[in-house]
Design an enzyme around this catalytic site. Structure first.
Site, PDB file in Angstrom:
ATOM      1  N   THR A 148      37.992 -64.658 -69.664  1.00  0.00           N
ATOM      2  CA  THR A 148      39.106 -64.079 -68.919  1.00  0.00           C
ATOM      3  C   THR A 148      40.473 -64.519 -69.445  1.00  0.00           C
ATOM      4  O   THR A 148      40.623 -65.638 -69.945  1.00  0.00           O
ATOM      5  CB  THR A 148      39.003 -64.479 -67.432  1.00  0.00           C
ATOM      6  OG1 THR A 148      40.201 -64.081 -66.757  1.00  0.00           O
ATOM      7  CG2 THR A 148      38.845 -65.979 -67.264  1.00  0.00           C
ATOM      8  N   TYR A 163      39.066 -70.447 -61.304  1.00  0.00           N
ATOM      9  CA  TYR A 163      38.337 -69.386 -61.999  1.00  0.00           C
ATOM     10  C   TYR A 163      38.571 -69.502 -63.507  1.00  0.00           C
ATOM     11  O   TYR A 163      37.619 -69.574 -64.300  1.00  0.00           O
ATOM     12  CB  TYR A 163      38.780 -68.019 -61.464  1.00  0.00           C
ATOM     13  CG  TYR A 163      38.302 -66.853 -62.298  1.00  0.00           C
ATOM     14  CD1 TYR A 163      36.947 -66.638 -62.513  1.00  0.00           C
ATOM     15  CD2 TYR A 163      39.219 -65.957 -62.863  1.00  0.00           C
ATOM     16  CE1 TYR A 163      36.515 -65.569 -63.277  1.00  0.00           C
ATOM     17  CE2 TYR A 163      38.787 -64.887 -63.625  1.00  0.00           C
ATOM     18  CZ  TYR A 163      37.436 -64.702 -63.837  1.00  0.00           C
ATOM     19  OH  TYR A 163      37.013 -63.653 -64.607  1.00  0.00           O
ATOM     20  N   ALA A 177      29.184 -63.510 -62.708  1.00  0.00           N
ATOM     21  CA  ALA A 177      30.174 -64.565 -62.463  1.00  0.00           C
ATOM     22  C   ALA A 177      30.802 -64.380 -61.095  1.00  0.00           C
ATOM     23  O   ALA A 177      30.740 -63.298 -60.507  1.00  0.00           O
ATOM     24  CB  ALA A 177      31.277 -64.514 -63.525  1.00  0.00           C
ATOM     25  N   LYS A 224      35.839 -70.752 -66.640  1.00  0.00           N
ATOM     26  CA  LYS A 224      35.517 -69.959 -67.836  1.00  0.00           C
ATOM     27  C   LYS A 224      35.942 -70.693 -69.104  1.00  0.00           C
ATOM     28  O   LYS A 224      35.255 -70.624 -70.137  1.00  0.00           O
ATOM     29  CB  LYS A 224      36.210 -68.597 -67.753  1.00  0.00           C
ATOM     30  CG  LYS A 224      35.641 -67.676 -66.693  1.00  0.00           C
ATOM     31  CD  LYS A 224      34.303 -67.078 -67.128  1.00  0.00           C
ATOM     32  CE  LYS A 224      33.882 -65.963 -66.186  1.00  0.00           C
ATOM     33  NZ  LYS A 224      32.693 -65.252 -66.665  1.00  0.00           N
ATOM     34  N   HIS A 240      41.108 -56.305 -55.328  1.00  0.00           N
ATOM     35  CA  HIS A 240      41.823 -55.876 -56.529  1.00  0.00           C
ATOM     36  C   HIS A 240      42.824 -54.763 -56.247  1.00  0.00           C
ATOM     37  O   HIS A 240      42.639 -53.933 -55.361  1.00  0.00           O
ATOM     38  CB  HIS A 240      40.822 -55.450 -57.611  1.00  0.00           C
ATOM     39  CG  HIS A 240      40.089 -56.615 -58.179  1.00  0.00           C
ATOM     40  ND1 HIS A 240      39.046 -57.226 -57.518  1.00  0.00           N
ATOM     41  CD2 HIS A 240      40.271 -57.321 -59.318  1.00  0.00           C
ATOM     42  CE1 HIS A 240      38.608 -58.243 -58.246  1.00  0.00           C
ATOM     43  NE2 HIS A 240      39.333 -58.330 -59.338  1.00  0.00           N
ATOM     44  N   GLY A 281      47.530 -68.911 -57.119  1.00  0.00           N
ATOM     45  CA  GLY A 281      46.781 -68.813 -58.377  1.00  0.00           C
ATOM     46  C   GLY A 281      47.230 -67.706 -59.303  1.00  0.00           C
ATOM     47  O   GLY A 281      46.689 -67.561 -60.402  1.00  0.00           O
ATOM     48  N   TYR A 313      30.570 -54.477 -61.412  1.00  0.00           N
ATOM     49  CA  TYR A 313      31.525 -53.455 -61.868  1.00  0.00           C
ATOM     50  C   TYR A 313      31.526 -53.313 -63.399  1.00  0.00           C
ATOM     51  O   TYR A 313      31.166 -52.267 -63.950  1.00  0.00           O
ATOM     52  CB  TYR A 313      32.910 -53.816 -61.330  1.00  0.00           C
ATOM     53  CG  TYR A 313      34.051 -52.990 -61.866  1.00  0.00           C
ATOM     54  CD1 TYR A 313      33.952 -51.604 -61.977  1.00  0.00           C
ATOM     55  CD2 TYR A 313      35.244 -53.603 -62.243  1.00  0.00           C
ATOM     56  CE1 TYR A 313      35.016 -50.851 -62.458  1.00  0.00           C
ATOM     57  CE2 TYR A 313      36.309 -52.862 -62.713  1.00  0.00           C
ATOM     58  CZ  TYR A 313      36.192 -51.486 -62.829  1.00  0.00           C
ATOM     59  OH  TYR A 313      37.240 -50.754 -63.311  1.00  0.00           O
ATOM     60  N   ARG A 334      50.776 -57.240 -65.098  1.00  0.00           N
ATOM     61  CA  ARG A 334      49.417 -57.367 -65.624  1.00  0.00           C
ATOM     62  C   ARG A 334      49.170 -56.276 -66.666  1.00  0.00           C
ATOM     63  O   ARG A 334      49.868 -55.271 -66.727  1.00  0.00           O
ATOM     64  CB  ARG A 334      48.382 -57.195 -64.496  1.00  0.00           C
ATOM     65  CG  ARG A 334      48.409 -58.321 -63.463  1.00  0.00           C
ATOM     66  CD  ARG A 334      47.800 -59.588 -64.035  1.00  0.00           C
ATOM     67  NE  ARG A 334      47.804 -60.680 -63.063  1.00  0.00           N
ATOM     68  CZ  ARG A 334      48.856 -61.489 -62.850  1.00  0.00           C
ATOM     69  NH1 ARG A 334      49.974 -61.322 -63.513  1.00  0.00           N
ATOM     70  NH2 ARG A 334      48.767 -62.463 -61.975  1.00  0.00           N
TER      71      ARG A 334
HETATM   72  N1  UDP Z   1      47.967 -57.602 -55.904  1.00  0.00           N
HETATM   73  C1  UDP Z   1      48.800 -57.266 -54.840  1.00  0.00           C
HETATM   74  N2  UDP Z   1      48.230 -56.834 -53.664  1.00  0.00           N
HETATM   75  C2  UDP Z   1      46.879 -56.738 -53.508  1.00  0.00           C
HETATM   76  C3  UDP Z   1      46.031 -57.071 -54.608  1.00  0.00           C
HETATM   77  C4  UDP Z   1      46.614 -57.503 -55.792  1.00  0.00           C
HETATM   78  O1  UDP Z   1      50.024 -57.361 -54.917  1.00  0.00           O
HETATM   79  O2  UDP Z   1      46.410 -56.372 -52.422  1.00  0.00           O
HETATM   80  C5  UDP Z   1      48.569 -58.063 -57.166  1.00  0.00           C
HETATM   81  C6  UDP Z   1      48.116 -59.459 -57.557  1.00  0.00           C
HETATM   82  O3  UDP Z   1      48.941 -60.430 -56.967  1.00  0.00           O
HETATM   83  C7  UDP Z   1      48.232 -59.395 -59.073  1.00  0.00           C
HETATM   84  C8  UDP Z   1      47.958 -57.937 -59.419  1.00  0.00           C
HETATM   85  O4  UDP Z   1      48.129 -57.213 -58.186  1.00  0.00           O
HETATM   86  O5  UDP Z   1      49.549 -59.681 -59.474  1.00  0.00           O
HETATM   87  C9  UDP Z   1      46.555 -57.712 -59.916  1.00  0.00           C
HETATM   88  O6  UDP Z   1      45.663 -58.352 -59.018  1.00  0.00           O
HETATM   89  P1  UDP Z   1      44.106 -58.127 -59.052  1.00  0.00           P
HETATM   90  O7  UDP Z   1      43.520 -58.891 -57.891  1.00  0.00           O
HETATM   91  O8  UDP Z   1      43.807 -56.681 -59.127  1.00  0.00           O
HETATM   92  O9  UDP Z   1      43.638 -58.763 -60.433  1.00  0.00           O
HETATM   93  P2  UDP Z   1      43.854 -60.258 -61.040  1.00  0.00           P
HETATM   94  O10 UDP Z   1      45.142 -60.194 -61.811  1.00  0.00           O
HETATM   95  O11 UDP Z   1      43.874 -61.202 -59.890  1.00  0.00           O
HETATM   96  O12 UDP Z   1      42.674 -60.443 -61.923  1.00  0.00           O
END
Ligand code: UDP
Length: 325
Positions: free
Chosen positions: A117, A141, A75, A145, A187, A281, A11, A219
């Protein structure tokens, strides 16, 4: 410049390869296609199919040099998976990455732009998070890193390896040609858009009792093309910088709820959603200070959340099944 881009079929890596090619750099992509897609590699850049931990693939890749720099984006990057299968994360993100960097040294390549990250910080003590914030990852993860970052500090000191490491916050959005496509999607934004389009079940919102205004995780979403642009700026400055770590974020936090509301507002359609337990996590809040990247690279993110959502949706409409043929 001549660049080796690992993970250039993935990506973020494919968008880095796209912008680098557009800027006139010569790009060779090294990607084993375990997560990437051949169709994501820009025309005009050569793809070598192989793993960063495979000496034969590395020999083939470096034989197509000499390279001015390596952009290392290959990665494993799924936070929840890293909590149940840390061995994979330390193998690929640390051990295999060191094999790649050893090959760089053997071939006299002295510049490395690394994707790191925000997960290296863990639970923030204060936001926005600056690069000097203590790093105490809460998932394997982030730990993998951070360990690689630590190795690179020593490699810089001992071998003079010039390194710019970017601590990405949440990459999202698409260019006209390249977007988010995974064989197993985890995601938020791609899942939310597919739920909105009725192509997936309602979005499961992970956790409602975080210490945030609406109880869902906050986020910092940053456009993938803004991230890629920072990589090109790093190439211009890496010789002066020597060793540097930069956050790449928009400096604005959105909760999961706010993202879903923004999708509804921007695209005019609700995202069906349902409450779900916390995902292992996940820190409660991750929001960047990008002051260092602004000051030292002249980097400024251009796209806000609405533009990110629109670009992701436009790409998804053109590629309803992602890159899959
Ligand atoms: N998230 C969610 N439902 C999903 C996928 C993600 O509520 O189906 C939440 C996740 O818990 C985090 C935020 O969306 O708080 C972003 O998650 P993502 O996996 O996109 O990126 P990350 O922060 O893990 O790198």
């Amino acid at each position: 410049m001549k660049l080796l881009v690992t993970g250039g079929a993935g990506y973020i890596g494919s968008v880095v390869a796209e912008l680098a090619t557009d800027a006139g750099h010569e790009v060779v992509v090294l990607d084993d296609l375990r997560a990437g897609f051949r169709a994501a590699v820009p025309q005009g850049s050569r793809l070598i199919v192989g793993a960063i931990g495979d000496p034969a693939a590395l020999a083939q890749a470096f034989a197509s040099g000499p390279f001015d720099a390596v952009m290392h984006l290959a990665a494993e990057a799924a936070i929840e998976e890293s909590t149940t299968n840390p061995a994979l994360y330390f193998q690929v993100n640390l051990a295999d990455s060191l094999t790649l960097i050893d090959a760089m040294r053997a071939h006299g390549v002295a510049r490395l732009v690394l994707s790191s990250t925000a997960a290296t910080y863990g639970e923030p003590r204060q936001v926005p998070i600056t690069e000097d914030h203590p790093q105490a990852p809460v998932n394997a993860y982030g730990e993998s890193k951070l360990m690689l970052e630590t190795c690179l500090r020593w490699y810089h000191r001992a071998y003079g390896l010039r390194t710019v490491a970017f601590r990405y916050f949440n990459a999202a959005g698409a260019t006209a040609a390249r977007g988010e496509s995974r064989r197993h999607e985890t995601h938020l934004l791609p899942l939310a858009l597919d739920a909105m389009a009725g192509r997936r079940p309602p979005l499961r919102v992970f956790g409602h009792d975080y210490p945030t205004p609406d109880g869902t995780c906050v986020r910092d979403y940053v456009h993938v093309a803004d991230i890629a642009r920072a990589h090109l700026l790093a190439l211009e400055r890496i010789d002066q910088l020597g060793l540097a770590f930069f956050n790449l974020g928009s400096e604005t936090g959105y909760s999961v709820r706010q993202v879903l509301d923004a999708v509804a507002r921007t695209l005019g359609r609700e995202v069906p959603s349902e409450p779900a337990p916390r995902r292992p996590g996940d820190p409660a809040v991750l929001v960047a200070s990008a002051a260092r990247a602004r000051a030292e690279l002249g980097w400024q993110p251009e796209a806000g959340l609405d533009a990110i959502i629109r670009s992701a949706w436009e790409w998804r409409q053109r590629h309803p099944h992602g890159y899959r043929e």
